[in-house]
Design a protein around this motif. Structure first.
Motif, PDB file in Angstrom:
ATOM      1  N   PRO A 162       0.807  -1.214   0.000  1.00 29.75           N
ATOM      2  CA  PRO A 162       0.000   0.000   0.000  1.00 29.75           C
ATOM      3  C   PRO A 162       0.846   1.274   0.000  1.00 29.75           C
ATOM      4  O   PRO A 162       0.442   2.281  -0.547  1.00 29.75           O
ATOM      5  CB  PRO A 162      -0.836  -0.105   1.268  1.00 29.75           C
ATOM      6  CG  PRO A 162      -0.338  -1.260   2.052  1.00 29.75           C
ATOM      7  CD  PRO A 162       0.607  -2.032   1.204  1.00 29.75           C
ATOM      8  N   TYR A 163       1.979   1.251   0.623  1.00 31.65           N
ATOM      9  CA  TYR A 163       2.880   2.408   0.618  1.00 31.65           C
ATOM     10  C   TYR A 163       4.249   1.982   1.099  1.00 31.65           C
ATOM     11  O   TYR A 163       4.443   0.885   1.579  1.00 31.65           O
ATOM     12  CB  TYR A 163       2.320   3.565   1.447  1.00 31.65           C
ATOM     13  CG  TYR A 163       1.602   3.141   2.709  1.00 31.65           C
ATOM     14  CD1 TYR A 163       0.228   2.897   2.703  1.00 31.65           C
ATOM     15  CD2 TYR A 163       2.292   2.953   3.897  1.00 31.65           C
ATOM     16  CE1 TYR A 163      -0.427   2.472   3.846  1.00 31.65           C
ATOM     17  CE2 TYR A 163       1.629   2.533   5.041  1.00 31.65           C
ATOM     18  CZ  TYR A 163       0.269   2.296   5.002  1.00 31.65           C
ATOM     19  OH  TYR A 163      -0.369   1.868   6.133  1.00 31.65           O
ATOM     20  N   GLU A 164       5.187   2.887   0.958  1.00 34.56           N
ATOM     21  CA  GLU A 164       6.583   2.581   1.280  1.00 34.56           C
ATOM     22  C   GLU A 164       6.788   2.445   2.792  1.00 34.56           C
ATOM     23  O   GLU A 164       6.079   3.075   3.574  1.00 34.56           O
ATOM     24  CB  GLU A 164       7.478   3.703   0.754  1.00 34.56           C
ATOM     25  CG  GLU A 164       7.553   3.759  -0.759  1.00 34.56           C
ATOM     26  CD  GLU A 164       8.094   2.470  -1.362  1.00 34.56           C
ATOM     27  OE1 GLU A 164       9.083   1.917  -0.811  1.00 34.56           O
ATOM     28  OE2 GLU A 164       7.538   1.999  -2.360  1.00 34.56           O
ATOM     29  N   PRO A 165       7.794   1.647   3.196  1.00 38.41           N
ATOM     30  CA  PRO A 165       8.011   1.457   4.630  1.00 38.41           C
ATOM     31  C   PRO A 165       8.247   2.751   5.401  1.00 38.41           C
ATOM     32  O   PRO A 165       7.785   2.901   6.528  1.00 38.41           O
ATOM     33  CB  PRO A 165       9.236   0.535   4.696  1.00 38.41           C
ATOM     34  CG  PRO A 165       9.766   0.409   3.321  1.00 38.41           C
ATOM     35  CD  PRO A 165       8.682   0.803   2.382  1.00 38.41           C
ATOM     36  N   GLN A 166       8.942   3.711   4.780  1.00 41.64           N
ATOM     37  CA  GLN A 166       9.194   4.967   5.494  1.00 41.64           C
ATOM     38  C   GLN A 166       7.876   5.705   5.783  1.00 41.64           C
ATOM     39  O   GLN A 166       7.717   6.320   6.831  1.00 41.64           O
ATOM     40  CB  GLN A 166      10.159   5.863   4.703  1.00 41.64           C
ATOM     41  CG  GLN A 166      10.671   7.066   5.505  1.00 41.64           C
ATOM     42  CD  GLN A 166      11.314   6.675   6.849  1.00 41.64           C
ATOM     43  OE1 GLN A 166      12.142   5.772   6.919  1.00 41.64           O
ATOM     44  NE2 GLN A 166      10.910   7.340   7.942  1.00 41.64           N
ATOM     45  N   ALA A 167       6.919   5.596   4.857  1.00 37.74           N
ATOM     46  CA  ALA A 167       5.613   6.222   5.075  1.00 37.74           C
ATOM     47  C   ALA A 167       4.904   5.581   6.259  1.00 37.74           C
ATOM     48  O   ALA A 167       4.230   6.256   7.043  1.00 37.74           O
ATOM     49  CB  ALA A 167       4.757   6.103   3.815  1.00 37.74           C
ATOM     50  N   LEU A 168       5.110   4.288   6.399  1.00 40.36           N
ATOM     51  CA  LEU A 168       4.518   3.573   7.532  1.00 40.36           C
ATOM     52  C   LEU A 168       5.140   4.043   8.849  1.00 40.36           C
ATOM     53  O   LEU A 168       4.434   4.329   9.821  1.00 40.36           O
ATOM     54  CB  LEU A 168       4.729   2.067   7.325  1.00 40.36           C
ATOM     55  CG  LEU A 168       4.221   1.091   8.387  1.00 40.36           C
ATOM     56  CD1 LEU A 168       2.739   1.273   8.656  1.00 40.36           C
ATOM     57  CD2 LEU A 168       4.500  -0.341   7.959  1.00 40.36           C
ATOM     58  N   VAL A 169       6.465   4.164   8.861  1.00 43.01           N
ATOM     59  CA  VAL A 169       7.163   4.642  10.063  1.00 43.01           C
ATOM     60  C   VAL A 169       6.722   6.072  10.400  1.00 43.01           C
ATOM     61  O   VAL A 169       6.420   6.401  11.548  1.00 43.01           O
ATOM     62  CB  VAL A 169       8.695   4.588   9.868  1.00 43.01           C
ATOM     63  CG1 VAL A 169       9.420   5.221  11.046  1.00 43.01           C
ATOM     64  CG2 VAL A 169       9.159   3.143   9.692  1.00 43.01           C
ATOM     65  N   ASP A 170       6.651   6.921   9.360  1.00 45.26           N
ATOM     66  CA  ASP A 170       6.232   8.314   9.579  1.00 45.26           C
ATOM     67  C   ASP A 170       4.812   8.371  10.128  1.00 45.26           C
ATOM     68  O   ASP A 170       4.497   9.194  10.989  1.00 45.26           O
ATOM     69  CB  ASP A 170       6.301   9.100   8.259  1.00 45.26           C
ATOM     70  CG  ASP A 170       7.740   9.279   7.781  1.00 45.26           C
ATOM     71  OD1 ASP A 170       8.659   9.074   8.602  1.00 45.26           O
ATOM     72  OD2 ASP A 170       7.936   9.610   6.600  1.00 45.26           O
ATOM     73  N   TRP A 171       3.975   7.490   9.587  1.00 45.62           N
ATOM     74  CA  TRP A 171       2.574   7.497  10.020  1.00 45.62           C
ATOM     75  C   TRP A 171       2.462   7.112  11.492  1.00 45.62           C
ATOM     76  O   TRP A 171       1.734   7.718  12.266  1.00 45.62           O
ATOM     77  CB  TRP A 171       1.743   6.551   9.144  1.00 45.62           C
ATOM     78  CG  TRP A 171       0.283   6.639   9.426  1.00 45.62           C
ATOM     79  CD1 TRP A 171      -0.485   7.776   9.442  1.00 45.62           C
ATOM     80  CD2 TRP A 171      -0.594   5.552   9.749  1.00 45.62           C
ATOM     81  NE1 TRP A 171      -1.782   7.457   9.741  1.00 45.62           N
ATOM     82  CE2 TRP A 171      -1.880   6.108   9.938  1.00 45.62           C
ATOM     83  CE3 TRP A 171      -0.424   4.183   9.887  1.00 45.62           C
ATOM     84  CZ2 TRP A 171      -2.990   5.327  10.267  1.00 45.62           C
ATOM     85  CZ3 TRP A 171      -1.535   3.409  10.204  1.00 45.62           C
ATOM     86  CH2 TRP A 171      -2.788   3.974  10.391  1.00 45.62           C
ATOM     87  N   ILE A 172       3.241   6.090  11.897  1.00 48.21           N
ATOM     88  CA  ILE A 172       3.216   5.672  13.302  1.00 48.21           C
ATOM     89  C   ILE A 172       3.652   6.833  14.198  1.00 48.21           C
ATOM     90  O   ILE A 172       3.064   7.106  15.234  1.00 48.21           O
ATOM     91  CB  ILE A 172       4.118   4.427  13.520  1.00 48.21           C
ATOM     92  CG1 ILE A 172       3.507   3.209  12.806  1.00 48.21           C
ATOM     93  CG2 ILE A 172       4.304   4.140  15.004  1.00 48.21           C
ATOM     94  CD1 ILE A 172       4.439   2.017  12.669  1.00 48.21           C
ATOM     95  N   LYS A 173       4.677   7.562  13.750  1.00 55.13           N
ATOM     96  CA  LYS A 173       5.147   8.717  14.539  1.00 55.13           C
ATOM     97  C   LYS A 173       4.065   9.793  14.623  1.00 55.13           C
ATOM     98  O   LYS A 173       3.840  10.391  15.674  1.00 55.13           O
ATOM     99  CB  LYS A 173       6.425   9.290  13.927  1.00 55.13           C
ATOM    100  CG  LYS A 173       7.627   8.401  14.210  1.00 55.13           C
ATOM    101  CD  LYS A 173       8.891   8.962  13.582  1.00 55.13           C
ATOM    102  CE  LYS A 173      10.054   8.015  13.820  1.00 55.13           C
ATOM    103  NZ  LYS A 173      11.146   8.227  12.853  1.00 55.13           N
ATOM    104  N   ARG A 174       3.395  10.033  13.491  1.00 51.97           N
ATOM    105  CA  ARG A 174       2.333  11.049  13.472  1.00 51.97           C
ATOM    106  C   ARG A 174       1.165  10.665  14.374  1.00 51.97           C
ATOM    107  O   ARG A 174       0.555  11.520  15.008  1.00 51.97           O
ATOM    108  CB  ARG A 174       1.807  11.257  12.046  1.00 51.97           C
ATOM    109  CG  ARG A 174       2.533  12.321  11.256  1.00 51.97           C
ATOM    110  CD  ARG A 174       1.670  12.901  10.153  1.00 51.97           C
ATOM    111  NE  ARG A 174       1.045  11.896   9.300  1.00 51.97           N
ATOM    112  CZ  ARG A 174       1.651  11.211   8.333  1.00 51.97           C
ATOM    113  NH1 ARG A 174       2.936  11.425   8.101  1.00 51.97           N
ATOM    114  NH2 ARG A 174       1.004  10.342   7.600  1.00 51.97           N
TER     115      ARG A 174
END
Lengths: 156, 136
Positions: B117-129
């Protein structure tokens, strides 16, 4: 394949705004936006139950019936999820939860602080809890849970 | 656990046991893996993972474990235990959220939907957000 660039895409909770989509309209291109980060269209449930034996099958049942389900094993975890930016529409709290707050206390707190959130508690018949709660008494059929979560069921 | 784990939904979806103590990371990464077509069983501790393995070990295809599990059995010990006792289960261990996101992304590439669905960094950023408290 022609591609176009959205200069400004901002996501505010459930809304996605796109401004100045350059080069898209003139070429008849399509803009595809993944909403997967939030799954906005799917109603979401926070399900709190202290054991995986209770939690996993019921969470999976709810998912197969179209809900997005966030799981938590303790009230503290549930509060962390509730205070995060996750969009949560309903809380289902099993009373078999250990930690600083039990499942019923959590449900009570959420009902007071989030009046718009649908709150259900799963408990034994003999339990003492306030009568305002939408209550599912063990043992129950899974369909009874779906019926109580349905927007057509009164009470919130 | 009830038999629904086996019977509900689509039989050919691989079943993944995801063991992660942190509620937000668990919700986000499990959700990501579900979007990739995996059936994800969430365990909050090694003890819960062991309970799931006792009941449904034969059905579980992948065990995805966070290394920093609190409690008596840490992620490394759990991984070793599964490898020793259940050779059919692929075991993955992630020590950080970045590593977990990367592994999740790789699982998606090899997963049933053949897309992530999206790149791993986007997943990490989302968790932080997600952790930033709501202002309203």
């Amino acid at each position: 394949m022609a591609s176009c660039l959205a200069n400004s895409v901002s996501i505010h909770g459930r809304r996605t705004k796109i401004a100045e989509v350059a080069g898209c309209q003139s070429k008849g291109g399509t803009v595809e936006i993944s909403t997967s980060l939030a799954q906005d269209s799917v109603p979401s449930i926070l399900f709190v139950a202290g054991s995986i034996e209770t939690r996993a099958p019921l969470a999976e049942f709810l998912r197969t019936n179209g809900y997005q389900v966030f799981e938590s094993a303790t009230a503290d975890e549930a509060l962390e999820l509730l205070n995060s930016r996750l969009e949560i529409d309903a809380l289902v709290a099993d009373d078999q939860v250990t930690g600083s707050m039990g499942g019923l206390a959590l449900a009570d707190w959420v009902r007071k602080t989030r009046p718009s959130m649908r709150v259900l508690v799963i408990a034994d018949d003999a339990d003492e809890s306030d009568k305002n709660a939408i209550r599912l008494t063990r043992p129950f059929h899974h369909d009874a849970l779906l019926a109580l979560l349905s927007p057509s069921t009164p009470g919130a | 656990m009830s038999p629904e784990l086996a019977s509900a939904g689509n039989e050919e979806r691989p079943i993944l046991l995801f063991v992660e103590h942190d509620a937000l990371e668990r919700a986000a990464i499990a959700g990501y893996l579900r979007e990739c077509g995996y059936r994800v069983v969430e365990a909050v501790s090694a003890e819960e993972a062991q309970a799931a393995l006792r009941e449904h070990g034969a059905q579980i295809d992948i065990a995805f474990i966070a290394a920093d599990l609190p409690g008596e059995v840490d992620g490394f010990s759990l991984a070793k235990e599964i490898q020793a006792r259940a050779a059919g289960i692929k075991v993955l261990l992630a020590a950080t959220v970045e590593r977990a996101a990367k592994l999740a992304s790789q699982l998606c590439e090899g997963g049933p939907h053949l897309r992530k669905p999206y790149e791993p960094q986007a997943l990490v950023d989302w968790i932080k957000r997600l952790r930033i408290p709501k202002t309203d």
